[in-house]
Structure formats: structure tokens, C-alpha cells
Design a protein around this motif. Sequence first.
Motif, mmCIF file in Angstrom:
data_model
loop_
_atom_site.group_PDB
_atom_site.id
_atom_site.type_symbol
_atom_site.label_atom_id
_atom_site.label_comp_id
_atom_site.label_asym_id
_atom_site.label_seq_id
_atom_site.Cartn_x
_atom_site.Cartn_y
_atom_site.Cartn_z
ATOM 1 N N ARG A 1 5.018 15.201 5.767
ATOM 2 C CA ARG A 1 6.036 15.207 6.662
ATOM 3 C C ARG A 1 5.388 15.631 8.143
ATOM 4 N NH1 ARG A 1 8.968 18.281 2.304
ATOM 5 N NH2 ARG A 1 10.720 16.870 1.618
ATOM 6 N N ARG A 2 4.491 16.525 7.818
ATOM 7 C CA ARG A 2 3.962 16.555 9.395
ATOM 8 C C ARG A 2 3.493 15.528 9.928
ATOM 9 N NH1 ARG A 2 2.030 21.697 6.974
ATOM 10 N NH2 ARG A 2 -0.122 20.630 6.906
ATOM 11 N N LEU A 3 2.605 14.827 9.206
ATOM 12 C CA LEU A 3 1.960 13.705 9.645
ATOM 13 C C LEU A 3 2.944 12.595 10.105
ATOM 14 C CD1 LEU A 3 -1.045 13.270 7.275
ATOM 15 C CD2 LEU A 3 -1.212 14.095 9.562
ATOM 16 N N ALA A 4 4.077 12.390 9.255
ATOM 17 C CA ALA A 4 5.013 11.273 9.719
ATOM 18 C C ALA A 4 5.944 11.856 10.821
ATOM 19 C CB ALA A 4 6.170 11.370 8.418
ATOM 20 N N THR A 5 6.140 13.120 11.099
ATOM 21 C CA THR A 5 6.903 13.666 12.215
ATOM 22 C C THR A 5 5.773 13.222 13.585
ATOM 23 O OG1 THR A 5 7.880 15.545 10.858
ATOM 24 C CG2 THR A 5 7.877 15.755 13.428
ATOM 25 N N PHE A 6 4.771 13.441 13.271
ATOM 26 C CA PHE A 6 3.763 13.281 14.579
ATOM 27 C C PHE A 6 3.840 11.988 14.931
ATOM 28 C CE2 PHE A 6 -0.350 11.947 16.019
ATOM 29 C CZ PHE A 6 -0.376 12.408 17.225
ATOM 30 N N ALA A 7 3.750 10.853 13.940
ATOM 31 C CA ALA A 7 3.872 9.544 13.890
ATOM 32 C C ALA A 7 5.134 8.941 14.685
ATOM 33 C CB ALA A 7 3.686 8.979 12.575
ATOM 34 N N LEU A 8 6.181 9.512 14.259
ATOM 35 C CA LEU A 8 7.567 9.227 14.753
ATOM 36 C C LEU A 8 7.889 9.627 16.242
ATOM 37 C CD1 LEU A 8 9.563 9.809 11.567
ATOM 38 C CD2 LEU A 8 9.116 7.417 12.665
ATOM 39 N N SER A 9 7.047 10.838 16.691
ATOM 40 C CA SER A 9 7.081 11.157 18.097
ATOM 41 C C SER A 9 6.129 10.801 19.049
ATOM 42 C CB SER A 9 7.234 12.751 17.924
ATOM 43 O OG SER A 9 5.926 13.261 17.331
ATOM 44 N N VAL A 10 5.273 9.974 18.491
ATOM 45 C CA VAL A 10 4.121 9.577 19.617
ATOM 46 C C VAL A 10 4.687 8.674 20.480
ATOM 47 C CG1 VAL A 10 2.202 10.146 17.996
ATOM 48 C CG2 VAL A 10 3.144 7.765 18.167
ATOM 49 N N GLN A 11 3.954 8.849 21.962
ATOM 50 C CA GLN A 11 4.619 7.920 23.006
ATOM 51 C C GLN A 11 3.316 6.952 23.256
ATOM 52 O OE1 GLN A 11 7.476 7.501 24.017
ATOM 53 N NE2 GLN A 11 8.396 9.321 22.622
ATOM 54 N N ALA B 1 9.751 8.217 2.853
ATOM 55 C CA ALA B 1 10.614 8.048 1.797
ATOM 56 C C ALA B 1 9.964 7.790 0.501
ATOM 57 C CB ALA B 1 11.820 6.970 2.257
ATOM 58 N N ARG B 2 9.112 6.733 0.297
ATOM 59 C CA ARG B 2 8.469 6.633 -0.831
ATOM 60 C C ARG B 2 7.694 7.941 -1.091
ATOM 61 N NH1 ARG B 2 7.784 1.531 1.806
ATOM 62 N NH2 ARG B 2 8.901 -0.217 0.526
ATOM 63 N N SER B 3 7.206 8.424 -0.427
ATOM 64 C CA SER B 3 6.217 9.754 -1.019
ATOM 65 C C SER B 3 7.429 10.787 -1.337
ATOM 66 C CB SER B 3 5.401 10.185 0.190
ATOM 67 O OG SER B 3 4.299 9.149 0.633
ATOM 68 N N GLU B 4 8.317 11.029 -0.627
ATOM 69 C CA GLU B 4 9.292 12.162 -0.981
ATOM 70 C C GLU B 4 9.766 11.780 -2.740
ATOM 71 O OE1 GLU B 4 11.292 13.498 3.275
ATOM 72 O OE2 GLU B 4 12.238 11.804 1.895
ATOM 73 N N GLY B 5 9.954 10.598 -2.937
ATOM 74 C CA GLY B 5 10.429 10.203 -4.275
ATOM 75 C C GLY B 5 9.357 10.469 -5.315
ATOM 76 N N VAL B 6 8.151 10.602 -5.000
ATOM 77 C CA VAL B 6 6.883 10.648 -5.857
ATOM 78 C C VAL B 6 6.224 11.919 -5.759
ATOM 79 C CG1 VAL B 6 4.786 9.537 -6.564
ATOM 80 C CG2 VAL B 6 6.739 8.220 -5.654
ATOM 81 N N LEU B 7 5.547 12.570 -4.789
ATOM 82 C CA LEU B 7 4.905 13.942 -4.840
ATOM 83 C C LEU B 7 5.858 14.986 -5.320
ATOM 84 C CD1 LEU B 7 3.281 13.441 -1.098
ATOM 85 C CD2 LEU B 7 2.488 13.074 -3.454
ATOM 86 N N VAL B 8 5.056 15.773 -5.962
ATOM 87 C CA VAL B 8 5.721 16.986 -6.700
ATOM 88 C C VAL B 8 5.459 18.185 -5.823
ATOM 89 C CG1 VAL B 8 5.857 18.168 -8.740
ATOM 90 C CG2 VAL B 8 5.669 15.568 -8.831
ATOM 91 N N ALA C 1 5.598 0.398 13.509
ATOM 92 C CA ALA C 1 5.041 1.411 13.088
ATOM 93 C C ALA C 1 6.025 2.416 12.676
ATOM 94 C CB ALA C 1 3.946 1.726 14.138
ATOM 95 N N THR C 2 6.950 2.758 13.578
ATOM 96 C CA THR C 2 7.818 3.773 13.283
ATOM 97 C C THR C 2 8.668 3.470 12.252
ATOM 98 O OG1 THR C 2 9.380 3.034 14.968
ATOM 99 C CG2 THR C 2 7.969 4.712 15.824
ATOM 100 N N GLN C 3 9.039 2.493 11.899
ATOM 101 C CA GLN C 3 10.222 1.986 10.920
ATOM 102 C C GLN C 3 9.132 2.191 9.496
ATOM 103 O OE1 GLN C 3 11.031 -2.309 10.485
ATOM 104 N NE2 GLN C 3 12.272 -1.909 8.778
ATOM 105 N N ILE D 1 0.855 -1.232 0.009
ATOM 106 C CA ILE D 1 0.115 -0.070 -0.069
ATOM 107 C C ILE D 1 0.755 1.360 -0.012
ATOM 108 C CG2 ILE D 1 -1.697 1.182 1.041
ATOM 109 C CD1 ILE D 1 -3.123 -1.418 2.327
ATOM 110 N N ALA D 2 1.923 1.134 0.890
ATOM 111 C CA ALA D 2 2.800 2.419 0.877
ATOM 112 C C ALA D 2 3.420 2.513 -0.479
ATOM 113 C CB ALA D 2 3.995 2.293 1.917
ATOM 114 N N ARG D 3 3.981 1.591 -1.106
ATOM 115 C CA ARG D 3 4.555 1.582 -2.565
ATOM 116 C C ARG D 3 3.473 2.250 -3.485
ATOM 117 N NH1 ARG D 3 5.998 -3.219 -2.665
ATOM 118 N NH2 ARG D 3 4.205 -3.799 -4.288
ATOM 119 N N ALA D 4 2.215 1.614 -3.672
ATOM 120 C CA ALA D 4 1.300 2.070 -4.593
ATOM 121 C C ALA D 4 0.642 3.343 -4.377
ATOM 122 C CB ALA D 4 0.097 0.872 -4.913
#
Length: 427
Positions: A411-421, A395-402, A386-388, A353-356
Motif C-alpha cells: 500500500r505504501r508503494l502504491a500510494t507513492f506511485a499514485l502521487s508522483v508527478q 487491488a489484486r494484491s489485497e485479494g491475495v496477500l494474507v 501507470a496510475t491505472q 504479471i500483476a495477476r500472477a
Amino acid sequence: MGDRLRFYIRRIRERLWVRPLTMGVLSVAVVFLAKMADTGVIGRHLPLVTQASVETLLAIISASMLVIATFAVASMVAAYASASSTATPRSFSLIIADDISQNALSTFIGAFIFSIVALIALKNGYYDRAGRFALFVITVLILAMVILTFVRWVDCIARLGRLTSTVEKVEAVTAAALQRRRRIPHLRGTPADGTQYRGQAVYGKSIGYVQRIEITALQAYAEKTGLRIQVAALPGAFSAPGRALAYITVDQSARVDFDQAPIAQAFVIGVHREFDEDPRFGLVVLSEIASRALSPAVNDPGTAIGIIGSFLRLFALWAEPVNHDDLHESDCDRVAVPEIAVRDMFDDAFTAIARAGAGTIEVAGRLQKAFASLATLDDAAMREAATQHSRLALARSEGVLVLADDMEAIRRLATFALSVQPGVAKR
């Protein structure tokens, strides 16, 4: 024994001919059981039913049931084809095992066989007064059952094979498999490290997927020969030349001359993966459906978003603590079985899903929100996975989204996902 019986019953349910054949045999038996009414003394007290009226009713049923049964088969085949084309061919076994459709087809065929056999018996003078009355009552009851079954089946066939219905079936059977594995995490064996193998390798002779492991058979053979067995291929693993199914070590007091064949035979290997004892297969099937929905030919991100919600429910179920009373004891102390790795389950569910969906902001954003929710669960392995996957999806989105704004939102959503406890996330 209960798990083994459930496994083989499930395989029988996937055979479309079993229930119609059973219903056909019962229908013939009912025709001859009606004759027993003539052996009693109550025949002269029963209402008189003319043979012509029963013949007419049976003739109507026999003429209509053949048409309805043919229509039912055609509708079911169309539903199976729709499920394979719109969802994934791996969901076919769930669609064909639909109880309502199989019961409806069995009822129609059983009613047809009953009417034909009863009509032949009636025309040859097989019944007396009481027998004709009993046959008339049975015929009316069968007609009522056919009508009720048809009405219920029409509502079912309108949904059978539809994408939403298929996803619900796959999620339900995956949740059931996860629940069973939560109660028996080591398949009644003892805990084992799935990465540290030692001893003599045992290889299978068949090429295919491990569908089931007969742990009790392994335990019995290990006690007989003084072995220790470590399972290396869980249900869902692919058995091929060079891929060990298990590793064995021998007790010092045991004899060395033993046969490896019984150990390999305890691994039931088939051409296809099965949902029953392979929770990861359900995750793979759901992921395939989402990937197909995200293909350019379909372009249905809503289905992928819905399946991400299914994954969230399934992983939350997996992370729930199990009641001590629901846990099954590990009574096979000579067989070591590793647990399913959460990391592997995340790979099955989210990688495709992340790739497609990397270039679809709706899907990429929902993925990051799902990872943030899963990271809050009180499960260290799930939080790490989940964090991995949040990093990989970013990284996949950074290579595709224009568009810069889209990338900034992800990036904001990913930063939040990586910082939650662990706990309840708020956003």
C-alpha cells in the motif's frame, strides 16, 4: 520498399535451410573456380603440391564435418526445445533466426559438400599443378574458417535457448520494433482516431494475425479510385469474420463501382504474429515468460523482476522524444492510421504479471516501483496508464496477500506511485 524488403528477409532468416543451401551451392562453385588457376601461365612457378596430400586433407574434412554438422543440428534442436519449454513457444522464431548458429551450421555443411565434390574432382584428374595448389590453399582457408567458427559457436550454443539469452533477444527485437514505430507512428499514413470509424467496412478473407500493412499499395489504390481509407486493424490485430480491416469513404467526384479486394490484399495476414512491425507482440512474449516464471511449477520471481526491468527500459524508450530528422514523412495522405495506444501496451505488459505475482511481495513491490518510475515520465498517456495499473495491481494484491505487514508495504508503494508527478521521483 525498404520496410517490405526487411520484412521478407526476416521471414527468410527464420527458415533454417536457406543458409545451408546457399553455402552448399557456393562450395560447389568454389571447387570449379579453383580450376581457373590452370588457365594461367603461373602454374610452373607455384610450389608443387602432391595430389595425395590434398586428398588426405579433404578426406579428413569430409569425415569430420559430417559428424560436426550432425552434432550442431542436435545441439540447436535441444536449444530450441529448451527455449520453448523454459520461456515461451512464441520466442521460437527469434531463437531459430540466431545468426551465429545458422552461420555455424552453414559453414559445417558447406565444408562437407566442398570436401566431397573437391575429392571427386581431384581423384578424376580434374586439376593440374596450379589447380591443385589453388585447391590446397582454399582447403586450408576453409579448415581455418571451420575451426574459428566452431570455437565461436561453442560459446554461443552454451547460451542459446537459455532463459536469460531468450529474454535479451525478445527485449532487443521489441526495442527495435518500438524504435521503428516511433519514427513512423502512422506507418507513413495520416493520423487517425482509432475509435471513430465511418464509411464502408472492408473485411479480410483470411483468418489470422495482421503481420504487415502495405500502406503504399493502399495509397495507390485510393488515388486511383478516389477513396479515403482508415485502417482499423494494426499489425498484431486478429483478422476474423466480422472484424473489419479498414473503412472506406468515397469522394463526391469518384466513381462508386470499385473493388474491395485490393484493399484487403494490402493486409498481409498469417497464422502467427511477427515481431517486426508489431511492438505489442514483444511485450506479450515478455509477459508470458514472466507469467510462466511465476507459476507454482517454476516459482522463479527473479525472472519476473528482471522482465519488469525490461518493461521499464522499453517504455522509457517509447516515451523519449524523437528527433525531427528521424521522423518519416506521412506521404500517404489518403490512408489514415491510428497510433498504438499506450493503454493497450500496458495491458499487454503488466496485466499477466500483476495477476500472477499478486501474492509475491517481491514482484508486487517491484511492479509498484516500476509504475512510480513510469509515472514520472513526461508523457500524459503513460502517466495515466501507470496510475491505472498501479491501482489494479494493488487491488489484486489485497485479494491475495494474507500477512498484514506485506499488505501495508505494498500500500505504501502504491500510494507513492499514485502521487508522483512528472520529473525525477525520490524515495
